[in-house]
Scaffold this active site. Structure first.
Site, PDB file in Angstrom:
ATOM      1  N   SER A   1       2.956  94.063  84.473  1.00 32.45           N
ATOM      2  CA  SER A   1       3.531  92.790  84.030  1.00 32.45           C
ATOM      3  C   SER A   1       3.064  92.445  82.613  1.00 32.45           C
ATOM      4  O   SER A   1       3.199  93.255  81.717  1.00 32.45           O
ATOM      5  CB  SER A   1       3.179  91.704  85.055  1.00 32.45           C
ATOM      6  OG  SER A   1       3.982  90.558  84.883  1.00 32.45           O
TER       7      SER A   1
ATOM      8  N   ASP B   1       8.737  93.054  89.236  1.00 34.00           N
ATOM      9  CA  ASP B   1       7.376  92.944  88.724  1.00 34.00           C
ATOM     10  C   ASP B   1       6.399  93.825  89.517  1.00 34.00           C
ATOM     11  O   ASP B   1       6.344  93.771  90.743  1.00 34.00           O
ATOM     12  CB  ASP B   1       6.934  91.478  88.808  1.00 34.00           C
ATOM     13  CG  ASP B   1       5.660  91.208  88.026  1.00 34.00           C
ATOM     14  OD1 ASP B   1       4.648  91.865  88.301  1.00 34.00           O
ATOM     15  OD2 ASP B   1       5.685  90.321  87.150  1.00 34.00           O
TER      16      ASP B   1
END
Length: 584
Positions: A338, A452
């Site tokens: 991320s 993610d």
């Protein structure tokens, strides 16, 4: 395989246990031996064969393999025996044994072995102990974790500068032990024991090949624990080495591409070379510092960095990096999830502190990347702004183009597994790595759905360790964030809008849908992050509880908090970090 009469002095010198025999038994045994040379890559015997002899390694090195996947069990070096277990037990060969380089061996036939056992039971007992020790250890001297000692330096085209580059590598290797460069003029035509003597004296030996498919190039390949292909980025890729590497499949030796550049890496060059040498690891080499990094990565002396996700708190990574650089900690490879993947890409791109601060402030502070709201059919925001900002920051470069080895992590919702990205368009896989479920739309690629990486692994230390031996600094900035509701707020359904507005102004606030989705996307990786913290050499975990995951305006505050915390950690643990470098 060529055989000849045994050399008693040579055999007695190479085999310590032979010297313990009575002179008459020793002479009789040596006279019955068959001495021969086994070329690197050739099999001595195969798993399942009926045993008909045992062997003494006079020079060189053998590898023992098991199963259809040719799993390397271990190595047998000069002065050791192999094959005696099957003779003692009468069972079929338990492994395939193959020459890892040109070897000189002495063969003791079953009939000779049986006569020796009858004439001198003490010798049989000694061999039995050797066999039992090897069986209990799974073949002794398992050196796959110790890193390569011999390396083949293979130019891939004329003018690659392999001899010069080998000298640069040797200087870098000399920090860890004596390093010797052997070229064609020195080594061609030498007997196998000459190479064994060189390798016995030096910690590292670099065999430099020529630019043709010559016998010398093949010998360099046979002698090597690892291969370094040397090429200049501007040249067309060539696979000259493939035709004369008989051991790549069974040995699975570490292979590296040293792609040389005059200045910055040439975009697209890495992909072209990896297309032809897709089993090798890419290293961009611009100067001696890059060559030293390649050495550390090869021999397990590297210092790598893993950065976690955590929304706006990820700016603390910038402060951590600044402190590490000020204290002289050199990072050799980077991975992240991320926001950690985005910051890590800046490190891998060789941005200095000023470049990173400016680039990320422009992308995240001067414009809110999550402000392009849309109808929530798939997500709260359209993702166009994030994609545009990532493209502007990193351009059209592939992950392979980054000067430092790098990976980022996403979660593949199609397979339910973590996806590790080491190649392909950098901006695209960063976009996947930050695709918070419900907030940003997933990345759809080849029928797969990526979101993610924090959904599965928010701190991918184990992924770094699987690909790279050495030390790992882990920076975790997302693990202690909790979503809370306002005091006294007890409800199961949302009240009317007017009441929610009143409660907001009286302090009874609810977390926003973005906060809920962001935190929900990180919850499942909690156990993984706990294990990852334990697996790191050094854990840096600044207290960022005062910074919300979506507070992009806390940019400078987060940097300073990460910086100050890292200085305190390094002050207490830097000596320990230096001492934990792996032993070779």
């Amino acid at each position: 395989m060529s055989s000849r009469s045994p050399d008693p002095n040579r055999i007695a010198e190479a085999v310590p246990w032979l010297r313990t025999l009575p002179e008459e038994s020793q002479a009789a045994l040596v006279a019955s031996m068959e001495q021969f040379t086994l070329a690197g890559g050739a099999a001595l015997f195969s798993e399942g064969d009926v045993p008909d002899a045992m062997y003494v390694v006079l020079s060189g090195c053998l590898g023992a393999y098991h199963g259809s996947d040719a799993h390397l069990l271990g190595q047998v070096v000069a002065g050791e025996t192999v094959g005696e277990t099957a003779l003692i037990t009468g069972q079929a060969r338990a492994a395939t044994v193959r020459a890892l380089r040109d070897c000189e061996l002495a063969r003791i036939a079953r009939a000779t072995f049986d006569q020796l056992a009858e004439r001198d039971p003490a010798t049989l007992m000694r061999l039995t102990r050797v066999a039992l020790k090897r069986a209990s250890a799974g073949v002794q001297r398992q050196r796959t974790s110790a890193g390569p000692r011999t390396m083949a330096i293979l130019p891939q085209h004329a003018g690659a500068g392999a001899r010069e580059f080998a000298e640069v590598l040797a200087r870098a290797l000399s920090q860890y032990g004596q390093a010797v460069v052997v070229d064609q003029a020195q080594g061609e035509g030498q007997a196998p024991h000459w190479y064994s003597e060189i390798e016995g004296r030096a910690r590292f030996v670099l065999y430099v090949a020529d630019e043709s498919l010559s016998a010398w190039r093949g010998l360099c390949l046979r002698q090597a624990d690892a291969i370094v292909y040397v090429a200049v980025a501007g040249n067309e890729p060539a696979v000259w080495s493939e035709a004369c590497d008989p051991m790549r499949a069974p040995r699975r030796r570490p292979s590296h591409i040293a792609l040389r550049h005059v200045t910055k890496p040439r975009l697209g060059a890495a992909r072209r070379w990896l297309k032809l040498l897709n089993y090798a690891r890419m290293h961009h080499v611009r100067d001696d510092n890059d060559a030293a990094r390649l050495v550390r990565l090869m021999i397990g002396k590297s210092m790598t960095l893993v950065l976690s996700g955590g929304g706006a708190r990820g700016f603390a990574h910038l402060g951590v990096i600044k402190a590490l650089r000020e204290r002289g900690v050199v990072i050799d490879a980077v991975g992240g999830t991320s926001i950690g993947g985005i910051i890590g890409a800046g490190i891998a791109a060789d941005w200095d502190d000023e470049e990173m601060t400016e680039n990320f402030k422009r992308a995240f502070v001067r414009t809110n990347p999550l402000s392009d709201y849309t109808f929530p059919f798939v997500s709260m925001v359209s993702g166009r702004k994030v994609s545009r900002l990532l493209r502007e920051a990193f351009g059209s470069r592939d992950i392979e183009d980054l000067p430092l080895p790098y990976f980022c992590v996403s979660a593949n919702l199609t397979s339910g597994q973590v996806a590790v990205h080491r190649s392909g368009p950098l901006w695209q896989w960063l976009r996947a790595s930050v695709a918070i479920p419900g907030v940003l739309p997933p990345v759809f690629h080849n029928g797969q759905v990526y979101v993610d990486g924090g959904v599965i692994d928010n701190l991918p230390v184990e992924i770094m360790r699987e690909s790279q031996r050495g030390e790992v600094i882990a920076v975790d900035i997302g693990g202690d964030h909790a979503v809370t509701a306002g005091e006294g707020l007890e409800e199961f359904d949302l009240p009317p809008l007017w009441r929610m507005i009143v409660q907001w102004y009286t302090g009874r606030r609810r977390p926003s849908i973005l906060q809920i989705l962001l935190r929900a996307g990180m919850v499942n990786s909690g156990a993984t992050s706990f294990a990852s913290r334990s697996a790191s050499t050094l854990l840096i975990q600044p207290n960022l509880s005062g910074i919300d995951l979506l507070n992009w305006q806390a940019f400078d505050k987060a940097i300073e908090m990460g910086y100050q915390h890292t200085l305190r950690v390094l002050g207490a643990e830097r000596e320990q970090l230096d001492e934990q470098a792996p032993l070779l």
